[in-house]
Enzyme design. Structure first.
Site, PDB file in Angstrom:
ATOM      1  N   HIS A  25      -5.152  10.248  -0.935  1.00  0.00           N
ATOM      2  CA  HIS A  25      -5.470   9.756   0.412  1.00  0.00           C
ATOM      3  C   HIS A  25      -4.582   8.276  -0.764  1.00  0.00           C
ATOM      4  O   HIS A  25      -4.116   7.782  -1.172  1.00  0.00           O
ATOM      5  CB  HIS A  25      -7.321   9.391  -0.281  1.00  0.00           C
ATOM      6  N   CYS A  28      -9.093  10.294  -7.603  1.00  0.00           N
ATOM      7  CA  CYS A  28      -8.594  10.631  -6.856  1.00  0.00           C
ATOM      8  C   CYS A  28      -7.015   9.945  -6.836  1.00  0.00           C
ATOM      9  O   CYS A  28      -6.670   9.398  -8.201  1.00  0.00           O
ATOM     10  CB  CYS A  28      -8.732  10.588  -5.804  1.00  0.00           C
TER      11      CYS A  28
END
Length: 233
Positions: free
Chosen positions: A188, A203
Site C-alpha cells: 500500500h 506491510c
C-alpha cells in the site's frame, strides 16, 4: 593512556547517539526544521560527501551541512541538522543498492519466475518489482518493509484481498491501494518517505505512483514472493 573526553568530543558523541536513537518522521509533509546546521563532522562524513557529490575531505563545512541537511529534509530524516550519522548513511546505502539493481533486479534468480505474474519483494535491498515469467513487467521500485519486531514475513503467498481506500482500524491510518497477501500484510502507499526508518508494522510501503501501478497490474490470486532480510532486523 586513554584520550581525554573534551567538551567537543562529548558533543560529537551526543550527536551520533541522537542520529541512532531519534526516529525518523513518517508523517505527511516536511519535517520540522532544526534550529541550526551543525558544524560537527559525522562518522560517515566521507561516504556521505561522496554520495552527494561533495569534495571528499572528511571534514564538515557549511556547504557540506547545507547539502546534507537538504537530503535529510527531503527524505524525512530527523533531526535534520546536516550531521553525517548512521541513519543518514543507512538511507544512502539502501539507495545505492537499489540503483545498482538497475533493470535486472532478479539477476541472482532468488524470486521464482515459473509462475506467470508474480510480485517480488527483496527485504535486503528494500526493493520490489513485478515479473511475467522471466520478463520484468514493472520496477524495481523502492519499498519500506517491516521494522524490527514487525518483520514482513518471507516466503510464497498470494494476493487474497484488495481495498482501494483501506483504513486501518488497528493503526488508525489510511492505506490507499491496499493489496493483502499474508495475513494483515499488504502492499500500500504511504504519504511519508519510503526510505525513512524504522519501517512499517509488516506491510510493504510504497510511493503513491508505484502503489497505483501495482494496483493496476496485480489482481486477486497473483503470486507474491518475499525473501531476504531487512537491515537492522
Amino acid at each position: 593512556m586513554a584520550e581525554p573526553v573534551t567538551a567537543g568530543r562529548r558533543a560529537g558523541i551526543a550527536l551520533g547517539l541522537a542520529g541512532m536513537l531519534v526516529p525518523l518522521t513518517v508523517a505527511a509533509g516536511t519535517p520540522a526544521q532544526a534550529a541550526h546546521c551543525t558544524s560537527w563532522t559525522g562518522p560517515y562524513q566521507r561516504s556521505v560527501e561522496k554520495f552527494l557529490g561533495r569534495p571528499v575531505d572528511g571534514r564538515q563545512s557549511t556547504a557540506d551541512c547545507t547539502v546534507i541537511r537538504a537530503f535529510q529534509t527531503r527524505h524525512g530524516i530527523s533531526p535534520n541538522i546536516g550531521y553525517a550519522g548512521p541513519i543518514t548513511w543507512g538511507v544512502m546505502s539502501i539507495m545505492k543498492a537499489q540503483k545498482a539493481a538497475g533493470r535486472t533486479p532478479n539477476k541472482a534468480g532468488k524470486c521464482p519466475v515459473n509462475r506467470g505474474r508474480i510480485a517480488c519483494v527483496d527485504l535486503t535491498r528494500q526493493l520490489s518489482w513485478i515479473q511475467d515469467g522471466r520478463k520484468l513487467r514493472f520496477g524495481p521500485v523502492p519499498v519500506r518493509t517491516g521494522r524490527n519486531g514487525h518483520e514482513t514475513r518471507t516466503g510464497s503467498s498470494r494476493v487474497y484481498w484488495r481495498n482501494l481506500n483501506h483504513w486501518s482500524t488497528l493503526y488508525d491510518v489510511r492505506m490507499p491501494y491496499s493489496q493483502f497477501f499474508d495475513g494483515g500484510q499488504a502492499f500500500h502507499s504511504i504519504s511519508g518517505s519510503v526510505w525513512s526508518p524504522p519501517g512499517s508494522h509488516g506491510c510493504v510501503n510504497m510511493r503513491k505512483a508505484d502503489a497505483r501501478t501495482y494496483w493496476g497490474l496485480l489482481g486477486t490470486g497473483d503470486d507474491v514472493f518475499v525473501y531476504g532480510r531487512k537491515p537492522g532486523t
